[in-house]
Motif scaffolding. Sequence first.
Motif, PDB file in Angstrom:
ATOM      1  N   CYS A  12       0.613  -1.621  -0.051  1.00  0.00           N
ATOM      2  CA  CYS A  12      -0.056   0.215  -0.032  1.00  0.00           C
ATOM      3  C   CYS A  12       0.674   0.936   0.047  1.00  0.00           C
ATOM      4  O   CYS A  12       0.771   2.198  -0.807  1.00  0.00           O
ATOM      5  CB  CYS A  12      -0.805  -0.115   1.458  1.00  0.00           C
ATOM      6  N   TYR A 170     -11.100  14.550  11.415  1.00  0.00           N
ATOM      7  CA  TYR A 170     -10.326  13.034  12.598  1.00  0.00           C
ATOM      8  C   TYR A 170      -8.509  13.424  12.578  1.00  0.00           C
ATOM      9  O   TYR A 170      -7.966  13.867  11.852  1.00  0.00           O
ATOM     10  CB  TYR A 170     -10.507  12.781  10.728  1.00  0.00           C
ATOM     11  N   ASP A 201      -5.425   2.579   6.894  1.00  0.00           N
ATOM     12  CA  ASP A 201      -6.532   2.972   6.042  1.00  0.00           C
ATOM     13  C   ASP A 201      -6.357   4.386   5.350  1.00  0.00           C
ATOM     14  O   ASP A 201      -6.663   5.094   4.001  1.00  0.00           O
ATOM     15  CB  ASP A 201      -7.755   3.760   6.848  1.00  0.00           C
ATOM     16  N   ILE A 202      -4.979   4.808   5.623  1.00  0.00           N
ATOM     17  CA  ILE A 202      -4.787   5.909   4.861  1.00  0.00           C
ATOM     18  C   ILE A 202      -2.944   5.477   5.060  1.00  0.00           C
ATOM     19  O   ILE A 202      -1.790   6.001   5.771  1.00  0.00           O
ATOM     20  CB  ILE A 202      -4.752   7.380   5.101  1.00  0.00           C
ATOM     21  N   PRO A 203      -2.861   5.331   3.672  1.00  0.00           N
ATOM     22  CA  PRO A 203      -0.759   4.624   3.912  1.00  0.00           C
ATOM     23  C   PRO A 203       0.017   5.638   3.548  1.00  0.00           C
ATOM     24  O   PRO A 203      -0.085   7.530   3.874  1.00  0.00           O
ATOM     25  CB  PRO A 203      -0.961   3.721   2.393  1.00  0.00           C
ATOM     26  N   TYR A 210       0.014  14.959   1.635  1.00  0.00           N
ATOM     27  CA  TYR A 210      -0.487  15.359   2.137  1.00  0.00           C
ATOM     28  C   TYR A 210      -0.312  16.681   3.070  1.00  0.00           C
ATOM     29  O   TYR A 210      -1.033  17.475   3.491  1.00  0.00           O
ATOM     30  CB  TYR A 210      -2.063  14.554   3.208  1.00  0.00           C
ATOM     31  N   ARG A 247      -6.123  15.246 -10.223  1.00  0.00           N
ATOM     32  CA  ARG A 247      -5.414  13.961  -9.757  1.00  0.00           C
ATOM     33  C   ARG A 247      -6.823  12.639  -9.981  1.00  0.00           C
ATOM     34  O   ARG A 247      -7.351  13.048  -8.615  1.00  0.00           O
ATOM     35  CB  ARG A 247      -4.182  14.281  -8.623  1.00  0.00           C
ATOM     36  N   VAL A 249      -7.337   9.254  -8.298  1.00  0.00           N
ATOM     37  CA  VAL A 249      -6.932   8.331  -7.073  1.00  0.00           C
ATOM     38  C   VAL A 249      -6.833   7.333  -6.090  1.00  0.00           C
ATOM     39  O   VAL A 249      -7.755   6.570  -8.049  1.00  0.00           O
ATOM     40  CB  VAL A 249      -7.572   9.331  -5.287  1.00  0.00           C
ATOM     41  N   SER A 250      -5.804   6.219  -5.064  1.00  0.00           N
ATOM     42  CA  SER A 250      -6.369   5.296  -5.996  1.00  0.00           C
ATOM     43  C   SER A 250      -7.367   4.370  -5.693  1.00  0.00           C
ATOM     44  O   SER A 250      -7.767   4.219  -5.954  1.00  0.00           O
ATOM     45  CB  SER A 250      -5.150   5.001  -4.621  1.00  0.00           C
ATOM     46  N   HIS A 253      -8.300   2.854  -2.487  1.00  0.00           N
ATOM     47  CA  HIS A 253      -9.371   4.106  -1.870  1.00  0.00           C
ATOM     48  C   HIS A 253     -10.675   4.456  -2.456  1.00  0.00           C
ATOM     49  O   HIS A 253     -11.347   4.137  -1.872  1.00  0.00           O
ATOM     50  CB  HIS A 253      -8.513   5.461  -1.951  1.00  0.00           C
ATOM     51  N   TYR A 256     -12.579   1.396  -0.975  1.00  0.00           N
ATOM     52  CA  TYR A 256     -12.820   1.348   0.578  1.00  0.00           C
ATOM     53  C   TYR A 256     -13.934   2.781   0.459  1.00  0.00           C
ATOM     54  O   TYR A 256     -14.996   2.261   1.040  1.00  0.00           O
ATOM     55  CB  TYR A 256     -11.281   2.418   0.894  1.00  0.00           C
ATOM     56  N   SER A 265     -15.593  12.428  -1.972  1.00  0.00           N
ATOM     57  CA  SER A 265     -15.108  12.683  -1.145  1.00  0.00           C
ATOM     58  C   SER A 265     -14.407  13.521  -0.946  1.00  0.00           C
ATOM     59  O   SER A 265     -13.449  13.795  -1.334  1.00  0.00           O
ATOM     60  CB  SER A 265     -14.021  11.128  -0.115  1.00  0.00           C
ATOM     61  N   SER A 267     -10.889  16.392   1.288  1.00  0.00           N
ATOM     62  CA  SER A 267     -10.310  15.643   2.875  1.00  0.00           C
ATOM     63  C   SER A 267      -9.024  17.328   2.521  1.00  0.00           C
ATOM     64  O   SER A 267      -8.764  17.328   1.731  1.00  0.00           O
ATOM     65  CB  SER A 267      -9.540  14.485   3.169  1.00  0.00           C
ATOM     66  N   HIS A 283     -18.305  13.590   3.786  1.00  0.00           N
ATOM     67  CA  HIS A 283     -18.266  12.261   3.152  1.00  0.00           C
ATOM     68  C   HIS A 283     -19.663  12.960   2.387  1.00  0.00           C
ATOM     69  O   HIS A 283     -20.232  13.684   3.109  1.00  0.00           O
ATOM     70  CB  HIS A 283     -18.421  11.105   3.242  1.00  0.00           C
ATOM     71  N   VAL A 453      -7.346  -5.305   6.003  1.00  0.00           N
ATOM     72  CA  VAL A 453      -7.126  -5.521   4.333  1.00  0.00           C
ATOM     73  C   VAL A 453      -6.972  -6.467   4.194  1.00  0.00           C
ATOM     74  O   VAL A 453      -7.164  -7.774   5.263  1.00  0.00           O
ATOM     75  CB  VAL A 453      -5.444  -4.735   4.431  1.00  0.00           C
TER      76      VAL A 453
HETATM   77  C1  BLA Z   1      -6.916   7.657   1.280  1.00  0.00           C
HETATM   78  N1  BLA Z   1      -7.568   7.094   3.163  1.00  0.00           N
HETATM   79  C2  BLA Z   1      -7.210   8.271   2.425  1.00  0.00           C
HETATM   80  C3  BLA Z   1      -8.173   9.608   2.447  1.00  0.00           C
HETATM   81  C4  BLA Z   1      -9.102   9.229   3.494  1.00  0.00           C
HETATM   82  C5  BLA Z   1      -8.630   7.860   3.300  1.00  0.00           C
HETATM   83  C6  BLA Z   1      -9.157  10.266   4.649  1.00  0.00           C
HETATM   84  C7  BLA Z   1      -7.665  10.662   2.045  1.00  0.00           C
HETATM   85  C8  BLA Z   1      -8.497  11.092   0.567  1.00  0.00           C
HETATM   86  C9  BLA Z   1      -9.766  11.277   0.492  1.00  0.00           C
HETATM   87  O1  BLA Z   1      -9.909  12.671   1.265  1.00  0.00           O
HETATM   88  O2  BLA Z   1     -11.245  10.416   0.704  1.00  0.00           O
HETATM   89  C10 BLA Z   1      -9.284   7.822   5.132  1.00  0.00           C
HETATM   90  N2  BLA Z   1     -11.262   8.894   5.130  1.00  0.00           N
HETATM   91  C11 BLA Z   1     -10.768   7.791   5.099  1.00  0.00           C
HETATM   92  C12 BLA Z   1     -10.809   7.782   7.177  1.00  0.00           C
HETATM   93  C13 BLA Z   1     -11.545   7.938   7.441  1.00  0.00           C
HETATM   94  C14 BLA Z   1     -12.455   8.420   6.421  1.00  0.00           C
HETATM   95  C15 BLA Z   1      -9.677   6.945   7.951  1.00  0.00           C
HETATM   96  O3  BLA Z   1     -13.406   9.536   6.758  1.00  0.00           O
HETATM   97  C16 BLA Z   1     -11.829   7.973   9.041  1.00  0.00           C
HETATM   98  C17 BLA Z   1     -12.982   9.073   9.600  1.00  0.00           C
HETATM   99  N3  BLA Z   1      -7.179   2.154   2.064  1.00  0.00           N
HETATM  100  C18 BLA Z   1      -7.385   1.004   2.315  1.00  0.00           C
HETATM  101  C19 BLA Z   1      -6.192   0.700   2.165  1.00  0.00           C
HETATM  102  C20 BLA Z   1      -4.682   0.644   1.466  1.00  0.00           C
HETATM  103  C21 BLA Z   1      -6.061   2.015   1.318  1.00  0.00           C
HETATM  104  C22 BLA Z   1      -6.246  -1.187   2.202  1.00  0.00           C
HETATM  105  O4  BLA Z   1      -8.014   1.050   3.698  1.00  0.00           O
HETATM  106  C23 BLA Z   1      -4.230  -0.051   0.556  1.00  0.00           C
HETATM  107  C24 BLA Z   1      -3.668  -0.671   0.574  1.00  0.00           C
HETATM  108  C25 BLA Z   1      -5.485   2.722   1.103  1.00  0.00           C
HETATM  109  N4  BLA Z   1      -6.066   5.813   0.941  1.00  0.00           N
HETATM  110  C26 BLA Z   1      -5.252   4.746   0.001  1.00  0.00           C
HETATM  111  C27 BLA Z   1      -4.747   5.262  -0.769  1.00  0.00           C
HETATM  112  C28 BLA Z   1      -5.418   6.060  -0.228  1.00  0.00           C
HETATM  113  C29 BLA Z   1      -6.003   6.776   0.370  1.00  0.00           C
HETATM  114  C30 BLA Z   1      -3.790   4.827  -1.298  1.00  0.00           C
HETATM  115  C31 BLA Z   1      -4.692   7.908  -1.730  1.00  0.00           C
HETATM  116  C32 BLA Z   1      -6.068   8.443  -1.960  1.00  0.00           C
HETATM  117  C33 BLA Z   1      -4.941   9.025  -2.960  1.00  0.00           C
HETATM  118  O5  BLA Z   1      -4.826  10.842  -2.379  1.00  0.00           O
HETATM  119  O6  BLA Z   1      -4.482   9.104  -3.945  1.00  0.00           O
END
Ligand code: BLA
Length: 511
Positions: A12, A170, A201-203, A210, A247, A249-250, A253, A256, A265, A267, A283, A453
């Motif tokens: 991730c 958060y 959840d946020i690698p 960010y 951009r 995103v993944s 994500h 997710y 979404s 942030s 959200h 995961v």
């Molecule tokens: C990005 N994960 C994010 C982001 C958030 C979260 C906020 C930033 C992008 C966005 O604004 O949506 C998680 N969102 C949350 C959490 C809360 C929320 C914790 O609202 C709680 C309130 N994610 C996974 C797994 C992987 C993963 C297993 O669950 C990897 C294998 C990856 N999350 C992932 C990646 C990004 C991300 C790669 C970056 C997305 C990007 O900016 O390209």
Amino acid sequence: IAADMPPDLTSCDREPIHQLGRIQPWGFLLSATTDGTIRHASANISEHLGLPAEAVIGRRLDLLLERKSLHDIRSRLQGLRGQQQIDRLFALPLVAGQPPYDVAIHFAPGEVPHFVVEAEPSAAEPHFDAVGMVKGMMSRLLRARDLAGMHDRAARQVRAVLGFDRVMIYRFHPDQSGEVVGEAASDRVDSFRGLRFPASDIPQQARALYCRNWLRLIADVGADTVPILPEPAPGEAPIDLSSSVLRSVSPIHLEYLRNMGVGASLSISIMRGEALWGLIACHHASPLLPSFQRRSAAELFGHLYSLQIESLERAEATRQEQEAQAARDRVLASLSEEEAPIRSLRRMAEEVRQLIPCDGIAIRTAEFKDASGMTPDAATLDGIVATLDRSDASRIFATEEIARHYPPAAAQVATAAGMLAIPASRTARDYLILFRRELVRTVAWAGNPEKAVEQGNDRLHPRRSFETWQQTVHGQSSPWLESERRVAEALRVTLLEVMLRLSVGLADERR
Ligand code: BLA
């Protein structure tokens, strides 16, 4: 076999999210070298310029964009030289025969100096007053009496400006997991207030990104993304989209968010100095595209809110330091030459106990062994001290779970699960140790954190259920707060002085 192997979370962290080569479809992207030759164009450019990307690449910007607008862009670029910041131009007549665009520009890193222009059909409101809006948000924020109240107000303000169903503050914990500490939500979504989310959840690379780029929007989780052309040649790095507004995103994500029932979404980073303190996470149950003006106002609010948190935390820290200082002075003033050294130490221990609540306290020095309240048995205490001897004597040592450092201590959590040890000398390894007994607590996670995961055939998948998952934590004491650690650190210095006086005193006695 894959199913039996624990998922490899580091994969991730390795996904190059700034180089995925695609944008979201609500605008178009162009990159050009500083002489104005176009290098990249998003495949949807034909919808805006009437020419396919292939026909645009290699041409000059001034043949495609309105002269006056290009001039405005160029003069803004002057101010951006050497930076990775973006600049914004609203309601710009960019393309002849098209309605105006809201435009973001920035210089992108790469071997060849180039800049990126991103444009979306303008939704700029004629009498929009960003400064007035953010000022209003801040003044309503400042009416909060404490940090928790402030977080809720911040969420409400952002919701009012952007219109998302659920806006959360958060906050990251030291272990990179996070907690929803403030929220404002509409009644068509569930509340996430108080829920914990695992670190995965946020690698890592997303967190790093960010820190530099403070806002990201996924306007439609289900939308097809648009490739940027040309595709990189073999061995060539894809265009760096770190500062891009559009951009894409993944895919992990996006999955997710779909699993969470989220349609859009957004942030905004909350920074504490150089570090990411948390996010304002928004959200919406369906797709949502707030105007670039409103997003920009919310981003500015994010900056100011970060500073506000920092200022409150600093004020709090100053107050605690003053208290620690006062305690120090009291202890030092009360020490008398005539008093038996062990009594001085005991009195010092009592002072510490007043400042940092605990269930028991032990004094361990070469000369004295003393304990009061709930402390581990003598043999365990010896083991703990031996463990402490291997740690850094120039700072306090605090843990909620002694057994993590000295496993035999697990048998005694009912009396002592956590400790805060204050080294009392630099070399001889003397300590004042505060103990706290086990405090069984529950943590409400958004889905089972052990199964955050899943390993699929092709790649990793995020969990499907965010159903609240109660975890009962055994074997730990209540946490040692940052403020308590600070007091302990201040008293460490005093303790060194006390020990020094005592050792001089003892030497005198022996003479
Ligand atoms: C990005 N994960 C994010 C982001 C958030 C979260 C906020 C930033 C992008 C966005 O604004 O949506 C998680 N969102 C949350 C959490 C809360 C929320 C914790 O609202 C709680 C309130 N994610 C996974 C797994 C992987 C993963 C297993 O669950 C990897 C294998 C990856 N999350 C992932 C990646 C990004 C991300 C790669 C970056 C997305 C990007 O900016 O390209």
